[in-house]
Design a protein around this motif. Sequence first.
Motif, PDB file in Angstrom:
ATOM      1  N   GLY A 355       0.801  -1.227   0.000  1.00 41.53           N
ATOM      2  CA  GLY A 355       0.000   0.000   0.000  1.00 41.53           C
ATOM      3  C   GLY A 355       0.825   1.265   0.000  1.00 41.53           C
ATOM      4  N   ASN A 356       2.153   1.117  -0.091  1.00 45.13           N
ATOM      5  CA  ASN A 356       3.081   2.240  -0.206  1.00 45.13           C
ATOM      6  C   ASN A 356       2.979   3.232   0.953  1.00 45.13           C
ATOM      7  N   ILE A 357       3.156   4.522   0.673  1.00 46.73           N
ATOM      8  CA  ILE A 357       3.250   5.511   1.748  1.00 46.73           C
ATOM      9  C   ILE A 357       1.938   5.631   2.518  1.00 46.73           C
ATOM     10  N   ARG A 358       0.826   5.459   1.819  1.00 49.45           N
ATOM     11  CA  ARG A 358      -0.465   5.533   2.496  1.00 49.45           C
ATOM     12  C   ARG A 358      -0.568   4.445   3.574  1.00 49.45           C
ATOM     13  N   GLU A 359      -0.086   3.251   3.252  1.00 43.01           N
ATOM     14  CA  GLU A 359      -0.108   2.159   4.229  1.00 43.01           C
ATOM     15  C   GLU A 359       0.851   2.439   5.382  1.00 43.01           C
ATOM     16  N   LEU A 360       2.031   2.978   5.084  1.00 42.25           N
ATOM     17  CA  LEU A 360       2.984   3.309   6.139  1.00 42.25           C
ATOM     18  C   LEU A 360       2.389   4.325   7.110  1.00 42.25           C
ATOM     19  N   ALA A 361       1.736   5.357   6.581  1.00 45.82           N
ATOM     20  CA  ALA A 361       1.114   6.366   7.442  1.00 45.82           C
ATOM     21  C   ALA A 361       0.067   5.738   8.356  1.00 45.82           C
ATOM     22  N   ASN A 362      -0.717   4.814   7.809  1.00 47.41           N
ATOM     23  CA  ASN A 362      -1.758   4.160   8.586  1.00 47.41           C
ATOM     24  C   ASN A 362      -1.159   3.275   9.678  1.00 47.41           C
ATOM     25  N   VAL A 363      -0.098   2.526   9.336  1.00 44.26           N
ATOM     26  CA  VAL A 363       0.543   1.635  10.308  1.00 44.26           C
ATOM     27  C   VAL A 363       1.140   2.436  11.456  1.00 44.26           C
ATOM     28  N   VAL A 364       1.845   3.527  11.122  1.00 42.92           N
ATOM     29  CA  VAL A 364       2.455   4.349  12.174  1.00 42.92           C
ATOM     30  C   VAL A 364       1.378   4.977  13.053  1.00 42.92           C
ATOM     31  N   GLN A 365       0.293   5.420  12.452  1.00 43.80           N
ATOM     32  CA  GLN A 365      -0.801   6.009  13.237  1.00 43.80           C
ATOM     33  C   GLN A 365      -1.381   4.999  14.216  1.00 43.80           C
ATOM     34  N   GLN A 366      -1.591   3.752  13.747  1.00 46.54           N
ATOM     35  CA  GLN A 366      -2.124   2.720  14.638  1.00 46.54           C
ATOM     36  C   GLN A 366      -1.146   2.389  15.762  1.00 46.54           C
ATOM     37  N   ALA A 367       0.151   2.363  15.440  1.00 48.28           N
ATOM     38  CA  ALA A 367       1.152   2.075  16.463  1.00 48.28           C
ATOM     39  C   ALA A 367       1.188   3.174  17.522  1.00 48.28           C
ATOM     40  N   VAL A 368       1.057   4.430  17.085  1.00 43.73           N
ATOM     41  CA  VAL A 368       1.017   5.549  18.030  1.00 43.73           C
ATOM     42  C   VAL A 368      -0.202   5.431  18.936  1.00 43.73           C
ATOM     43  N   LEU A 369      -1.317   5.026  18.353  1.00 45.57           N
ATOM     44  CA  LEU A 369      -2.540   4.876  19.128  1.00 45.57           C
ATOM     45  C   LEU A 369      -2.420   3.761  20.166  1.00 45.57           C
TER      46      LEU A 369
END
Length: 476
Positions: A355-369
């Motif tokens: 999912g490229n950068i969009r997927e990376l942003a989502n993964v990092v957001q979930q990890a922060v949460l």
Amino acid sequence: MATILIIDDEPGIRGLLKALLHEDGHTFLEAGAGPEGVALYDARRPDMVFCDVVLPELDGIAVLKRIKALNPMVPVVVMTADSSTELAIRAMSLGASDYLVKPFGAKRTARMVRETLKSLRPEEPSVSVPVIDPHDTQPLLGNTDEMYEVFKLIGRVASQSLTVLVLGESGTGKELVARAIHSHSPQRDGPFIAVNCAAIPESLLESELFGHEKGAFTGADRQRTGKFELAGNGTLFLDEIGDMSLAVQAKLLRVIQDQEFYRLGGSQTVRTTARILAATNHDLREEAGTGRFREDLFYRLSGVVIRLPALRDRRDDIPMLAEHFLRKSAHDLKRSVRSMMPGALEILRKYHWPGNIRELANVVQQAVLQATGPTIIPAQFESLVSDPRPKEARVAPTPFDPVALREEVLQRIASNDQNVLTPLMNAYEQAIIGAVLDHCQGNMSSAAKHLGIHRVTLKSKLPAARQLAGELTTEE
């Protein structure tokens, strides 16, 4: 051979460039400050200029503008230790021929100089470019060679009234490229209107783009202004244009050619001066060949093509991107997460990122949460990413890196792998055989001797090893 002016306040950098380029027989001029460099250029008119950004008395961007005012055609290479996107785009939009981030490689620098000098055409007219507001650029991030090529192309095309086609997989940041072009263009004071052609039903897309008159069709109870009119003298970005129907493609082609159109149900011509940028994850050349996309429209759109690399092809950018998304997510979610453990970052680097950068942003957001402290630990990413490729297809870590091997084992255990040993042993074996075959130029007898196994045994292991060796094996 050429005369090259080097403007840098560090004698070591000037000496390094002279050493890198000395073999080609060039003559060198040197200046340690901005005003001295401009004066030396004006007096000697060298063929090419290298200019650092941080200089005493007059910074490199100002030096670039003054030298370009003296001779718009001279190639000026900007050098800096700052890898910011904005600086790269701004330098290119102001006429720099290239952009080097310190420390720079010897082969790439020498090749760039040769290609630049070879392509010089003094008879070409100069092109004026606007001064750019450095605060307008969207966060298009990256410091790999692949992304610097993208930044340089953005800088070159932004000031031109050209249609640009941005190609790349879903999630690579095509709209960010379009926004960067807009914010550095003469249209930057106008609106930026984005239309996702894949998200709007075919029956509504024509009205969305061109508008309609009252009574044009059932339910059209009032006049509607389309996106072309709303864009005015700004930029219209057509995302996923490969999903546009052939009927709408025909009308779009006319707008590009004639800069005018009719609203649905209308008889009055509407003029448009909006700049058109388009993007797609389709292969439009192939689509045109099969009749699914108009060939004439493809050629109209592809006057300038910017290709965005997939995230897996620019893995060195992952730490920068992950840190950006961590700061953004922590701010948006009001969490006190400030960092990631090295092991956590390594998991992100190894993942395939479909999912490229969009997927990376989502993964990092979930990890922060999910984080329970100020630092993200590996386990939080392990629960969010899993490599979609078969485990046997993964490349084994180097045999001499026990840390990487342990990380691979832990990833397999986290994905509930019930056979950790066999695929890793097989991968190591094939890597070793492939390396030996490569060294022996495919000679099986010699390779078997080095491996300490019988040639018949080696032959039984050849199908996969041949691929790793990169060439056919021979019996002797």
